[in-house]
Design a protein around this motif. Structure first.
Motif, PDB file in Angstrom:
ATOM      1  N   VAL A 102      16.129 -91.060  73.341  1.00  0.00           N
ATOM      2  CA  VAL A 102      15.847 -92.341  72.786  1.00  0.00           C
ATOM      3  C   VAL A 102      16.890 -92.986  71.766  1.00  0.00           C
ATOM      4  O   VAL A 102      17.673 -93.853  71.659  1.00  0.00           O
ATOM      5  N   ALA A 103      16.959 -91.869  70.709  1.00  0.00           N
ATOM      6  CA  ALA A 103      17.833 -92.279  69.564  1.00  0.00           C
ATOM      7  C   ALA A 103      19.407 -92.363  70.484  1.00  0.00           C
ATOM      8  O   ALA A 103      20.207 -93.355  69.679  1.00  0.00           O
ATOM      9  N   SER A 104      19.658 -91.715  71.416  1.00  0.00           N
ATOM     10  CA  SER A 104      21.012 -91.740  71.925  1.00  0.00           C
ATOM     11  C   SER A 104      21.446 -93.193  72.619  1.00  0.00           C
ATOM     12  O   SER A 104      22.270 -93.573  72.603  1.00  0.00           O
ATOM     13  N   ILE A 105      20.262 -93.575  73.189  1.00  0.00           N
ATOM     14  CA  ILE A 105      20.251 -94.708  73.865  1.00  0.00           C
ATOM     15  C   ILE A 105      20.395 -96.135  72.867  1.00  0.00           C
ATOM     16  O   ILE A 105      21.455 -96.802  73.034  1.00  0.00           O
ATOM     17  N   VAL A 106      19.747 -95.822  71.541  1.00  0.00           N
ATOM     18  CA  VAL A 106      19.947 -96.759  70.649  1.00  0.00           C
ATOM     19  C   VAL A 106      21.223 -96.905  70.203  1.00  0.00           C
ATOM     20  O   VAL A 106      22.068 -97.886  69.842  1.00  0.00           O
ATOM     21  N   PHE A 107      21.952 -95.518  70.002  1.00  0.00           N
ATOM     22  CA  PHE A 107      23.183 -95.529  69.453  1.00  0.00           C
ATOM     23  C   PHE A 107      24.523 -95.993  70.500  1.00  0.00           C
ATOM     24  O   PHE A 107      25.098 -96.648  70.181  1.00  0.00           O
ATOM     25  N   TRP A 108      24.124 -95.570  71.691  1.00  0.00           N
ATOM     26  CA  TRP A 108      24.925 -96.131  72.682  1.00  0.00           C
ATOM     27  C   TRP A 108      24.966 -97.796  72.623  1.00  0.00           C
ATOM     28  O   TRP A 108      25.871 -98.442  72.942  1.00  0.00           O
ATOM     29  N   GLU A 109      23.932 -98.440  72.563  1.00  0.00           N
ATOM     30  CA  GLU A 109      23.675 -99.783  72.594  1.00  0.00           C
ATOM     31  C   GLU A 109      24.798-100.314  71.553  1.00  0.00           C
ATOM     32  O   GLU A 109      25.117-101.443  71.792  1.00  0.00           O
ATOM     33  N   GLU A 110      24.659 -99.795  70.331  1.00  0.00           N
ATOM     34  CA  GLU A 110      25.441-100.202  69.352  1.00  0.00           C
ATOM     35  C   GLU A 110      26.988 -99.659  69.432  1.00  0.00           C
ATOM     36  O   GLU A 110      27.872-100.637  69.185  1.00  0.00           O
ATOM     37  N   PHE A 111      27.127 -98.786  69.704  1.00  0.00           N
ATOM     38  CA  PHE A 111      28.625 -98.142  69.608  1.00  0.00           C
ATOM     39  C   PHE A 111      29.183 -97.880  71.051  1.00  0.00           C
ATOM     40  O   PHE A 111      30.545 -97.358  71.213  1.00  0.00           O
ATOM     41  N   GLN A 112      28.542 -97.850  72.128  1.00  0.00           N
ATOM     42  CA  GLN A 112      28.955 -97.259  73.423  1.00  0.00           C
ATOM     43  C   GLN A 112      29.681 -96.081  73.387  1.00  0.00           C
ATOM     44  O   GLN A 112      30.706 -95.702  73.698  1.00  0.00           O
ATOM     45  N   ALA A 113      29.026 -95.018  72.657  1.00  0.00           N
ATOM     46  CA  ALA A 113      29.551 -93.852  72.405  1.00  0.00           C
ATOM     47  C   ALA A 113      28.398 -92.788  72.139  1.00  0.00           C
ATOM     48  O   ALA A 113      27.079 -93.139  72.122  1.00  0.00           O
ATOM     49  N   ALA A 114      28.569 -91.418  72.580  1.00  0.00           N
ATOM     50  CA  ALA A 114      27.854 -90.529  72.145  1.00  0.00           C
ATOM     51  C   ALA A 114      27.826 -90.226  70.729  1.00  0.00           C
ATOM     52  O   ALA A 114      28.451 -90.846  70.003  1.00  0.00           O
ATOM     53  N   PHE A 115      26.952 -89.287  70.321  1.00  0.00           N
ATOM     54  CA  PHE A 115      26.844 -89.094  68.794  1.00  0.00           C
ATOM     55  C   PHE A 115      28.038 -88.769  68.325  1.00  0.00           C
ATOM     56  O   PHE A 115      28.662 -87.699  68.840  1.00  0.00           O
ATOM     57  N   ASN A 116      28.663 -89.027  67.266  1.00  0.00           N
ATOM     58  CA  ASN A 116      29.563 -88.908  66.715  1.00  0.00           C
ATOM     59  C   ASN A 116      29.794 -88.807  65.210  1.00  0.00           C
ATOM     60  O   ASN A 116      28.648 -88.949  64.648  1.00  0.00           O
ATOM     61  N   PHE A 117      30.664 -88.784  64.467  1.00  0.00           N
ATOM     62  CA  PHE A 117      30.662 -88.607  63.120  1.00  0.00           C
ATOM     63  C   PHE A 117      29.860 -89.789  62.184  1.00  0.00           C
ATOM     64  O   PHE A 117      29.681 -90.037  60.958  1.00  0.00           O
ATOM     65  N   ILE A 118      29.957 -90.892  62.947  1.00  0.00           N
ATOM     66  CA  ILE A 118      29.257 -92.036  62.488  1.00  0.00           C
ATOM     67  C   ILE A 118      27.797 -91.701  62.246  1.00  0.00           C
ATOM     68  O   ILE A 118      27.132 -92.065  61.426  1.00  0.00           O
ATOM     69  N   ALA A 119      27.114 -91.329  63.504  1.00  0.00           N
ATOM     70  CA  ALA A 119      25.760 -90.702  63.151  1.00  0.00           C
ATOM     71  C   ALA A 119      25.516 -89.671  62.325  1.00  0.00           C
ATOM     72  O   ALA A 119      24.624 -89.592  61.480  1.00  0.00           O
ATOM     73  N   VAL A 120      26.370 -88.801  62.043  1.00  0.00           N
ATOM     74  CA  VAL A 120      26.220 -87.936  60.906  1.00  0.00           C
ATOM     75  C   VAL A 120      26.227 -88.684  59.525  1.00  0.00           C
ATOM     76  O   VAL A 120      25.511 -88.158  58.767  1.00  0.00           O
ATOM     77  N   ASP A 121      27.215 -89.657  59.490  1.00  0.00           N
ATOM     78  CA  ASP A 121      27.224 -90.473  58.280  1.00  0.00           C
ATOM     79  C   ASP A 121      25.839 -91.167  57.980  1.00  0.00           C
ATOM     80  O   ASP A 121      25.284 -91.252  56.851  1.00  0.00           O
ATOM     81  N   TYR A 122      25.353 -91.577  59.162  1.00  0.00           N
ATOM     82  CA  TYR A 122      24.036 -92.207  59.137  1.00  0.00           C
ATOM     83  C   TYR A 122      22.737 -91.373  58.689  1.00  0.00           C
ATOM     84  O   TYR A 122      21.896 -91.771  58.019  1.00  0.00           O
ATOM     85  N   LEU A 123      22.934 -90.063  58.871  1.00  0.00           N
ATOM     86  CA  LEU A 123      21.974 -89.239  58.513  1.00  0.00           C
ATOM     87  C   LEU A 123      21.995 -89.061  57.046  1.00  0.00           C
ATOM     88  O   LEU A 123      20.828 -88.547  56.352  1.00  0.00           O
ATOM     89  N   VAL A 124      22.928 -89.243  56.570  1.00  0.00           N
ATOM     90  CA  VAL A 124      23.194 -88.986  54.991  1.00  0.00           C
ATOM     91  C   VAL A 124      22.323 -90.422  54.221  1.00  0.00           C
ATOM     92  O   VAL A 124      21.869 -89.982  53.233  1.00  0.00           O
ATOM     93  N   TYR A 125      22.464 -91.589  54.672  1.00  0.00           N
ATOM     94  CA  TYR A 125      22.058 -92.592  54.306  1.00  0.00           C
ATOM     95  C   TYR A 125      20.865 -93.092  54.997  1.00  0.00           C
ATOM     96  O   TYR A 125      20.695 -94.118  55.467  1.00  0.00           O
ATOM     97  N   THR A 126      19.639 -92.278  54.791  1.00  0.00           N
ATOM     98  CA  THR A 126      18.563 -92.521  55.550  1.00  0.00           C
ATOM     99  C   THR A 126      17.673 -93.578  55.167  1.00  0.00           C
ATOM    100  O   THR A 126      17.077 -94.393  56.072  1.00  0.00           O
ATOM    101  N   ASN A 127      17.595 -94.123  53.889  1.00  0.00           N
ATOM    102  CA  ASN A 127      16.846 -95.298  53.398  1.00  0.00           C
ATOM    103  C   ASN A 127      17.434 -96.365  54.366  1.00  0.00           C
ATOM    104  O   ASN A 127      16.493 -97.168  54.837  1.00  0.00           O
ATOM    105  N   GLU A 128      18.598 -96.759  54.193  1.00  0.00           N
ATOM    106  CA  GLU A 128      19.439 -97.836  54.921  1.00  0.00           C
ATOM    107  C   GLU A 128      19.037 -97.920  56.553  1.00  0.00           C
ATOM    108  O   GLU A 128      18.589 -99.009  56.995  1.00  0.00           O
ATOM    109  N   VAL A 129      19.349 -96.734  56.877  1.00  0.00           N
ATOM    110  CA  VAL A 129      19.245 -96.744  58.520  1.00  0.00           C
ATOM    111  C   VAL A 129      17.785 -96.546  58.867  1.00  0.00           C
ATOM    112  O   VAL A 129      17.747 -97.362  59.860  1.00  0.00           O
TER     113      VAL A 129
END
Length: 624
Positions: A101-128
Motif C-alpha cells: 500500500v505504501a508503494s502505491i502511495v509513493f508511486w502515485e506521487e513519484f511514479q517510481a519504486a522506493f528510492n532515496f526519497i523514501a529513505v529521506d522521508y523515514l528520517v522526517y517522520t513527524n512531517e511525513v
C-alpha cells in the motif's frame, strides 16, 4: 528430511510472491498508458520482480530461519511452535500488505519504486506522518490491512506447520549455512542499477520489489563519483571547462575560477528569490490546453511584464536540488544533494557574494528547516535562518503538515525586508514556498477551488494567488522599486517518463521581475537552473569571483546546455542530445538515433563538468 525446510518456508514465499505479483499487476493496469506491454518487456519486468522479491524474502526470513535452527525436535508443532509461527506469519503478512500500500502511495506521487526519497522521508517522520494523515484515511487503511491479514492467516494456518519430523541439529545447521551463503551471494551479485533491463522507465520501476528497493537506496544513498562514473583526465577536464565557461582560469590540477566583471556600474538592488514548490512549466497557462481552466494568471502576467525564460530546466527532482542549483551553481551529482551532505559549511555560494557586497542575507521558510538539513546548510553559508521556529506568535494564520501557508510566508518576507530597509541595508532573501505540496491545503475563500479536494490544481492556483497578493503588498513598500524578484521552481510536480531522464519532467518557469529596473523580454533559448544565479548577478552588473558552473543567459557568449538528474543518473543536454552518465562506468544517449559526433562531444563535456564538480568540497571551500 530436506523437504522439512521447504514445507516450513513455502507458505511464506508463496504469500510474498503472490502479493507482489497482484499489486504490481494492479499498478500496471491503473497506469496502463505508461507501461510497455510488449511480451518480451513483460517477461523482463516480472523476472526482475520475482528475483528482487526472492532476495527481499531471504532477508526477512532470517529470524524465522534461526528459530527453526534452535527449535528442539520435541517442540515441533507444539503450542509454542504454533504461537511463534502464526504470530510471526501475521506480522509478515501485515508488513507485506502495508509495504505494498505504501508503494502505491509513493508511486502515485513519484511514479517510481522506493528510492532515496523514501529513505529521506523515514528520517522526517513527524512531517511525513502528518502529511499522510492529512492526505489519506490512514486509520481506515490500516484497519483494512489488519482485516485482510487476519483472513489470510486464518486461511493459511494449516499449511504453516508440517507433520514431517525435523532433521537433526547438524543437518539443520548445514542447511542454514547454505541459506545464509545464498543470501550473502545475492548481496554482492545482484545490484539494482544492473536490473534495469527494460527500455521503458516505468517497466523498470514497477519491476523493483519495494523492500529490496528501499534497502538498496538506503545502502547506496551516495555514490563516490570516481568509483562508479566515467572520468577524464583532470587537466583536460579543466581545459574543456575553460572553453565552456569564458573568462575562467584554473589553479593547477585543482580548481576552476572566473573573474566576472562589468563595464557598467554595480546596482546594489535588493533581491528576493522565490523558490516555488513543484511549479512545473506545464502549469503555466500558455502550456495548458485551450479548454483547460487557467490556474496561473499572476505568473502569466508576470511573464509578460518581466524577463521570462520559457525553457528553463531544473537540475533534479527534489527541493534540495533546486536550493543547490540556486546557491552553489553546481551540477547535480548522483546521490544526495550537497545541501544534505557533511562538510558543506563555508562554501563559495550566492550568499557569500552578496555578503561581500554588504547585503543582509536571509533564508525564510514557513516550515521547520531541519527537514532536509536546510537550516544547517543556509546557517553555515552566510544566511540568517528565519524558519518557523523564529517566527513570532500570530504570524502563522494557516498551516498544514509542512508549515505555514504561502501567504504567511510572503508576509514574513515583507516584514523582514522592512527591517533591513529600516537599517539602510540592502537585502538578499531566499524563500521556499510550501502550499503546492500534498495535501494541497490552504485558507478557504482565496480561490474558487476547494482546499485539499482540488488537489494539485488547487495547490497551484493558490500558490499563484499568493504570489499575486505578495506583489500587491510589496508595491506599497518604499523598497519595491529597487528590488529584483526572481520566481523559479525548485523542481517539477513529476519527472517520470518513457525516457531514462524525462526532459519535460524537468521543465520549469523562470521569471525575473523588476518593473522599474528591467524591460519585459521573453527568452526561449533553453537554459539551466544553474544559470539563474550568474544571470541575476549579470543583471546587477556585479564584479565577483565565480566558481559557479552556470552562465549568464543574457550574455552574448552564452552557450545553451543544461543539466538534469534522476537519482543515480545524471544528464547533460546540448544540441538536442541528452548524454546520461550512470553506474557502473556506463553512459547512454537520447534520442537513441542521435548523431554520433554530437554524442561524443556531449560525452566529453558531460564528463568534464561532472567529474570536476564531484570534488565539490575542495573546489567550493572558501579560504579562512
Amino acid at each position: 528430511m530436506k523437504s522439512y525446510y521447504i514445507r516450513r518456508l513455502a507458505p511464506w514465499l508463496s504469500f510474498a510472491m503472490t502479493v507482489e505479483i497482484v499489486f504490481t499487476a494492479v499498478t500496471m493496469v491503473q497506469d496502463y498508458k505508461l507501461i510497455d506491454f510488449n511480451l518480451f518487456e513483460l517477461v523482463k519486468t516480472f523476472s526482475v520482480l520475482l528475483l528482487t522479491t526472492f532476495i527481499s524474502w531471504l532477508y526477512m526470513m532470517i529470524p524465522y530461519m534461526l528459530y527453526l535452527l534452535v527449535l528442539p525436535v520435541s517442540k515441533q508443532n507444539s503450542r509454542l511452535d504454533r504461537i511463534v509461527t502464526l504470530g510471526g506469519f501475521t506480522i509478515f503478512v501485515f508488513m507485506g500488505l502495508f509495504e505494498e500500500v505504501a508503494s502505491i502511495v509513493f508511486w502515485e506521487e513519484f511514479q517510481a519504486a522506493f528510492n532515496f526519497i523514501a529513505v529521506d522521508y523515514l528520517v522526517y517522520t513527524n512531517e511525513v506522518i502528518a502529511n499522510l494523515y492529512q492526505s489519506y484515511p490512514v486509520n481506515a487503511i490500516l484497519a483494512g490491512i489488519a482485516a485482510v491479514t487476519a483472513l489470510i492467516v486464518w486461511k493459511m494456518r494449516r499449511v504453516l506447520l508440517t507433520e514431517l519430523p525435523a532433521p537433526r541439529f547438524l543437518n539443520r545447521l548445514g542447511q542454514t549455512i547454505f541459506y545464509l551463503a545464498v543470501l550473502v551471494l545475492s548481496y554482492y551479485a545482484v545490484d539494482m542499477s544492473r536490473l534495469e533491463l527494460n527500455r521503458s522507465y516505468y517497466n523498470n520501476e514497477v519491476a523493483k520489489e519495494g523492500t529490496y528497493s528501499l534497502f538498496s537506496a538506503f545502502l547506496k544513498n551516495e555514490l563516490p563519483y570516481e568509483t562508479f562514473y566515467l572520468t577524464g583526465d583532470k587537466k583536460e577536464n579543466l581545459q574543456i571547462l575553460q572553453q565552456k565557461l569564458p573568462g575562467s582560469y584554473a589553479e593547477p590540477d585543482k580548481n576552476l575560477t572566473r573573474r566576472v566583471t562589468s563595464h557598467r556600474a554595480e546596482n546594489r538592488a535588493n533581491v528576493i528569490v522565490v523558490l516555488m514548490e513543484s511549479m512545473s512549466a506545464e502549469f503555466m497557462d500558455e502550456n495548458r490546453p485551450a479548454a483547460a481552466p487557467k490556474i496561473t494568471p499572476n505568473l502569466t502576467r508576470l511573464s509578460k511584464e518581466g524577463l521570462y525564460f520559457s525553457h528553463t530546466y531544473a537540475t533534479g527532482t527534489r527541493s534540495v536540488r533546486g536550493i543547490e542549483a540556486l546557491t552553489l551553481g553546481v551540477p547535480p551529482l548522483p546521490g544526495m544533494s550537497i545541501v544534505r551532505r557533511t562538510n558543506n559549511e563555508n562554501l563559495h555560494n550566492i550568499g557569500s557574494i552578496f555578503k561581500d557586497k554588504g547585503y543582509e542575507n536571509k533564508w525564510i521558510y514557513g516550515g521547520f528547516g531541519y527537514f532536509d538539513n536546510m537550516n544547517y546548510f543556509f546557517g553555515h553559508n552566510g544566511f540568517e535562518v528565519v524558519d518557523r521556529k523564529a517566527w513570532e506568535k500570530g504570524e502563522v494564520t494557516f498551516a498544514n503538515a509542512w508549515g505555514a501557508c504561502d501567504e504567511d510566508t510572503f508576509a514574513k518576507v515583507i516584514r523582514e525586508a522592512d527591517k533591513s530597509y529600516a537599517k539602510n541595508k540592502p537585502f538578499f532573501t531566499t524563500l521556499l514556498t510550501i502550499s503546492n505540496h500534498r495535501p494541497y491545503s490552504y485558507p478557504d475563500g482565496r480561490i474558487d477551488l476547494p482546499s485539499i479536494k482540488a488537489r494539485r490544481e488547487g495547490g497551484v492556483k493558490y500558490a499563484d494567488y499568493a504570489i499575486g497578493q505578495f506583489l500587491e503588498n510589496a508595491k506599497t513598500k518604499p523598497w519595491f522599486d529597487n528590488t529584483v524578484f526572481v520566481f523559479v521552481a525548485d523542481h517539477t510536480a513529476g519527472a517520470a517518463g518513457d525516457e531514462e531522464i524525462n526532459l519535460e519532467g524537468h521543465h520549469i518557469p523562470l521569471i525575473i521581475y523588476a518593473p522599474k529596473l528591467l524591460k519585459p523580454l521573453r527568452i526561449d533559448t533553453p537554459i539551466s537552473q544553474l544559470d539563474v544565479l550568474p544571470t541575476l548577478l549579470g543583471i546587477l552588473n556585479f564584479d565577483y569571483e565565480s566558481r559557479f558552473y552556470g552562465q549568464d543567459a543574457l550574455s552574448p557568449d552564452y552557450q545553451p546546455r543544461f543539466f538534469v538528474s534522476n537519482y543515480q543518473k545524471i544528464g547533460y543536454v546540448k544540441d538536442g542530445v541528452n548524454v546520461i552518465l550512470k553506474p557502473v562506468k556506463q553512459y547512454s544517449a537520447e534520442p537513441r538515433d542521435a548523431d554520433d559526433d554530437i554524442v561524443r562531444a556531449n560525452l566529453r563535456e558531460a564528463i568534464a563538468f561532472y567529474h570536476q564538480a564531484s570534488d565539490w568540497a575542495a573546489n567550493l571551500k572558501e579560504k579562512p
